[in-house]
Design a protein around this motif. Structure first.
Motif, PDB file in Angstrom:
ATOM      1  N   PHE A  33       0.900  -1.393   0.185  1.00 22.64           N
ATOM      2  CA  PHE A  33      -0.085   0.076   0.047  1.00 22.64           C
ATOM      3  C   PHE A  33       0.959   1.338   0.039  1.00 22.64           C
ATOM      4  O   PHE A  33       0.729   1.975  -0.713  1.00 22.64           O
ATOM      5  N   LYS A  34       1.761   1.263   0.834  1.00 25.78           N
ATOM      6  CA  LYS A  34       2.631   2.456   0.726  1.00 25.78           C
ATOM      7  C   LYS A  34       3.704   2.781  -0.501  1.00 25.78           C
ATOM      8  O   LYS A  34       3.706   3.712  -0.764  1.00 25.78           O
ATOM      9  N   THR A  35       3.815   1.645  -1.080  1.00 26.97           N
ATOM     10  CA  THR A  35       4.495   1.683  -2.438  1.00 26.97           C
ATOM     11  C   THR A  35       3.659   2.299  -3.486  1.00 26.97           C
ATOM     12  O   THR A  35       4.068   2.855  -4.036  1.00 26.97           O
ATOM     13  N   ALA A  36       2.434   1.848  -3.384  1.00 23.26           N
ATOM     14  CA  ALA A  36       1.345   2.309  -4.512  1.00 23.26           C
ATOM     15  C   ALA A  36       1.160   3.763  -4.104  1.00 23.26           C
ATOM     16  O   ALA A  36       1.024   4.457  -5.022  1.00 23.26           O
ATOM     17  N   VAL A  37       0.892   4.269  -2.939  1.00 23.38           N
ATOM     18  CA  VAL A  37       0.924   5.688  -2.372  1.00 23.38           C
ATOM     19  C   VAL A  37       2.056   6.438  -2.898  1.00 23.38           C
ATOM     20  O   VAL A  37       1.951   7.617  -3.606  1.00 23.38           O
ATOM     21  N   LYS A  38       3.107   6.099  -2.627  1.00 28.89           N
ATOM     22  CA  LYS A  38       4.121   6.650  -3.424  1.00 28.89           C
ATOM     23  C   LYS A  38       4.270   7.045  -4.675  1.00 28.89           C
ATOM     24  O   LYS A  38       4.801   8.032  -5.235  1.00 28.89           O
ATOM     25  N   HIS A  44      -7.073   5.701  -1.957  1.00 31.57           N
ATOM     26  CA  HIS A  44      -8.087   4.824  -2.275  1.00 31.57           C
ATOM     27  C   HIS A  44      -7.792   4.073  -3.573  1.00 31.57           C
ATOM     28  O   HIS A  44      -7.987   2.919  -3.469  1.00 31.57           O
ATOM     29  N   THR A  45      -7.194   4.723  -4.710  1.00 35.14           N
ATOM     30  CA  THR A  45      -6.752   4.015  -5.791  1.00 35.14           C
ATOM     31  C   THR A  45      -5.543   2.738  -5.353  1.00 35.14           C
ATOM     32  O   THR A  45      -5.497   1.738  -5.579  1.00 35.14           O
ATOM     33  N   SER A  46      -4.741   3.255  -4.380  1.00 33.37           N
ATOM     34  CA  SER A  46      -3.643   2.310  -3.926  1.00 33.37           C
ATOM     35  C   SER A  46      -4.423   1.106  -3.099  1.00 33.37           C
ATOM     36  O   SER A  46      -3.860   0.086  -3.459  1.00 33.37           O
ATOM     37  N   LEU A  47      -5.328   1.261  -2.195  1.00 39.08           N
ATOM     38  CA  LEU A  47      -6.090   0.332  -1.815  1.00 39.08           C
ATOM     39  C   LEU A  47      -6.642  -0.778  -2.852  1.00 39.08           C
ATOM     40  O   LEU A  47      -6.420  -1.858  -2.727  1.00 39.08           O
ATOM     41  N   GLU A  48      -7.194  -0.046  -3.857  1.00 40.01           N
ATOM     42  CA  GLU A  48      -7.798  -0.933  -4.804  1.00 40.01           C
ATOM     43  C   GLU A  48      -6.744  -2.005  -5.430  1.00 40.01           C
ATOM     44  O   GLU A  48      -7.181  -2.991  -5.845  1.00 40.01           O
ATOM     45  N   ILE A  49      -5.599  -1.341  -5.705  1.00 40.01           N
ATOM     46  CA  ILE A  49      -4.450  -2.059  -6.508  1.00 40.01           C
ATOM     47  C   ILE A  49      -4.007  -3.039  -5.575  1.00 40.01           C
ATOM     48  O   ILE A  49      -3.961  -4.310  -6.212  1.00 40.01           O
ATOM     49  N   THR A  75       6.759  -6.113  -7.829  1.00 42.77           N
ATOM     50  CA  THR A  75       6.712  -5.936  -9.146  1.00 42.77           C
ATOM     51  C   THR A  75       5.071  -5.796  -9.725  1.00 42.77           C
ATOM     52  O   THR A  75       4.733  -4.956 -10.321  1.00 42.77           O
ATOM     53  N   ALA A  76       4.266  -6.571  -8.917  1.00 48.02           N
ATOM     54  CA  ALA A  76       2.515  -6.280  -9.346  1.00 48.02           C
ATOM     55  C   ALA A  76       2.194  -4.911  -9.255  1.00 48.02           C
ATOM     56  O   ALA A  76       1.574  -4.347  -9.817  1.00 48.02           O
ATOM     57  N   VAL A  77       2.546  -4.426  -7.928  1.00 45.63           N
ATOM     58  CA  VAL A  77       2.290  -3.084  -7.553  1.00 45.63           C
ATOM     59  C   VAL A  77       2.887  -2.150  -8.453  1.00 45.63           C
ATOM     60  O   VAL A  77       2.094  -1.215  -9.041  1.00 45.63           O
ATOM     61  N   ARG A  78       4.045  -2.234  -8.847  1.00 42.79           N
ATOM     62  CA  ARG A  78       4.746  -1.174  -9.746  1.00 42.79           C
ATOM     63  C   ARG A  78       3.987  -1.286 -10.928  1.00 42.79           C
ATOM     64  O   ARG A  78       3.628  -0.296 -11.854  1.00 42.79           O
ATOM     65  N   TYR A  79       3.615  -2.443 -11.562  1.00 38.63           N
ATOM     66  CA  TYR A  79       2.981  -2.695 -12.900  1.00 38.63           C
ATOM     67  C   TYR A  79       1.681  -2.065 -12.888  1.00 38.63           C
ATOM     68  O   TYR A  79       1.144  -1.513 -13.917  1.00 38.63           O
ATOM     69  N   TYR A  82       1.856   1.666 -12.946  1.00 37.86           N
ATOM     70  CA  TYR A  82       1.947   2.124 -14.278  1.00 37.86           C
ATOM     71  C   TYR A  82       0.728   2.221 -15.231  1.00 37.86           C
ATOM     72  O   TYR A  82       0.670   3.217 -15.796  1.00 37.86           O
ATOM     73  N   LYS A  83       0.074   1.136 -15.066  1.00 32.62           N
ATOM     74  CA  LYS A  83      -1.193   0.890 -15.672  1.00 32.62           C
ATOM     75  C   LYS A  83      -2.283   1.958 -15.515  1.00 32.62           C
ATOM     76  O   LYS A  83      -2.787   2.603 -16.519  1.00 32.62           O
ATOM     77  N   TYR A  84      -2.311   2.212 -14.143  1.00 30.58           N
ATOM     78  CA  TYR A  84      -3.450   3.381 -13.725  1.00 30.58           C
ATOM     79  C   TYR A  84      -2.879   4.648 -14.181  1.00 30.58           C
ATOM     80  O   TYR A  84      -3.584   5.361 -14.756  1.00 30.58           O
ATOM     81  N   LEU A  85      -1.484   4.928 -13.852  1.00 28.74           N
ATOM     82  CA  LEU A  85      -1.009   6.205 -14.469  1.00 28.74           C
ATOM     83  C   LEU A  85      -1.030   6.489 -16.023  1.00 28.74           C
ATOM     84  O   LEU A  85      -1.480   7.659 -16.438  1.00 28.74           O
ATOM     85  N   LYS A  86      -0.884   5.566 -16.775  1.00 28.35           N
ATOM     86  CA  LYS A  86      -0.887   5.557 -18.177  1.00 28.35           C
ATOM     87  C   LYS A  86      -2.263   5.837 -18.476  1.00 28.35           C
ATOM     88  O   LYS A  86      -2.750   6.547 -19.623  1.00 28.35           O
ATOM     89  N   SER A  87      -3.486   4.991 -18.049  1.00 29.15           N
ATOM     90  CA  SER A  87      -4.673   5.326 -18.450  1.00 29.15           C
ATOM     91  C   SER A  87      -5.451   6.399 -17.890  1.00 29.15           C
ATOM     92  O   SER A  87      -6.050   6.946 -18.600  1.00 29.15           O
ATOM     93  N   ASN A  88      -4.588   7.024 -17.087  1.00 30.44           N
ATOM     94  CA  ASN A  88      -5.232   8.397 -16.611  1.00 30.44           C
ATOM     95  C   ASN A  88      -4.588   9.242 -16.912  1.00 30.44           C
ATOM     96  O   ASN A  88      -4.800  10.706 -16.340  1.00 30.44           O
ATOM     97  N   ALA A  89      -3.582   9.385 -17.798  1.00 33.44           N
ATOM     98  CA  ALA A  89      -2.599  10.471 -18.329  1.00 33.44           C
ATOM     99  C   ALA A  89      -2.364  11.321 -17.063  1.00 33.44           C
ATOM    100  O   ALA A  89      -2.112  12.500 -17.437  1.00 33.44           O
TER     101      ALA A  89
END
Length: 200
Positions: A33-38, A44-49, A75-79, A82-89
């Motif tokens: 979770f902390k990695t995703a938030v970073k 919220h999105t980090s929790l979902e991931i 690796t799964a978190v980073r991927y 990446y998908k979220y950031l790319k899809s949301n520009a």
């Protein structure tokens, strides 16, 4: 918590031991979770991931071959970030940073699941799971989580001690985690533990 080594836990999980899965979840979820938030700056999105990653882990437990859980999970978190950031520009510099690893990340986590509850559905599930608890315990828990009252505010409203409030909330939380199905448990646990339940 038994503090078993990851290979022992994974072997038990592959034999459908949901308690071992819960232990693995408790061991890793907050770091993920902390990695995703970073990367996302979005709790919220980090929790979902994180939720989706663990759902996939459980659903594919009989097919996955994992030699290192930290490597696989981070690796799964980073991927997925990446998908979220790319899809949301969003945050193009982070997309570029994460995207540099995409060829390596893709085969590892290509089937991350999407399994998200809306707020109303989550409340409904919570209320269903809380039904067997004593009425006062349910009331205190709902005041804490649904109405977002502090322990002091609940104690004052119900004219009981703050310690009683804390004990009742702990009892309800333990009960939820012990009774919920795997998929419900993951989402409920993430929200309860993160302290942002019902704030979304």
């Amino acid at each position: 918590m038994s503090k078993l080594f990851d290979p022992v836990l994974w072997s038990a999980i592959q034999s459908d031991d949901d308690q071992a899965f819960r232990e693995l979840f408790e061991k890793y979820w907050y770091k993920l979770f902390k990695t995703a938030v970073k990367y996302l700056d979005d709790e919220h999105t980090s929790l979902e991931i994180v939720h989706d990653i663990f759902i996939t882990l459980w659903d594919r437990r009989h097919q996955l071959v994992i030699t290192s859980f930290p490597a696989y999970l981070f690796t799964a978190v980073r991927y997925n970030c990446y998908k979220y950031l790319k899809s949301n520009a969003a945050k193009p510099h982070l997309v570029d940073t994460l995207g540099s690893d995409i060829d390596y990340l893709l085969p590892v986590v290509e089937n991350i699941a999407v399994n998200r509850y809306g707020k109303d559905e989550l409340f409904y599930k919570l209320e269903q799971y809380l039904t067997p608890l004593p009425a006062r315990c349910r009331e205190i828990f709902i005041l804490s989580r649904k109405e977002d009252l502090s322990n002091d505010e609940i104690a004052e409203r119900l004219r009981i001690s703050k310690r009683t409030v804390e004990n009742q909330i702990s009892q309800a939380t333990r009960f939820l985690k012990s009774q919920a199905t795997i998929k419900d448990f993951l989402y409920i646990s993430l929200l309860l533990s993160s302290g942002i339940l019902l704030a979304v």
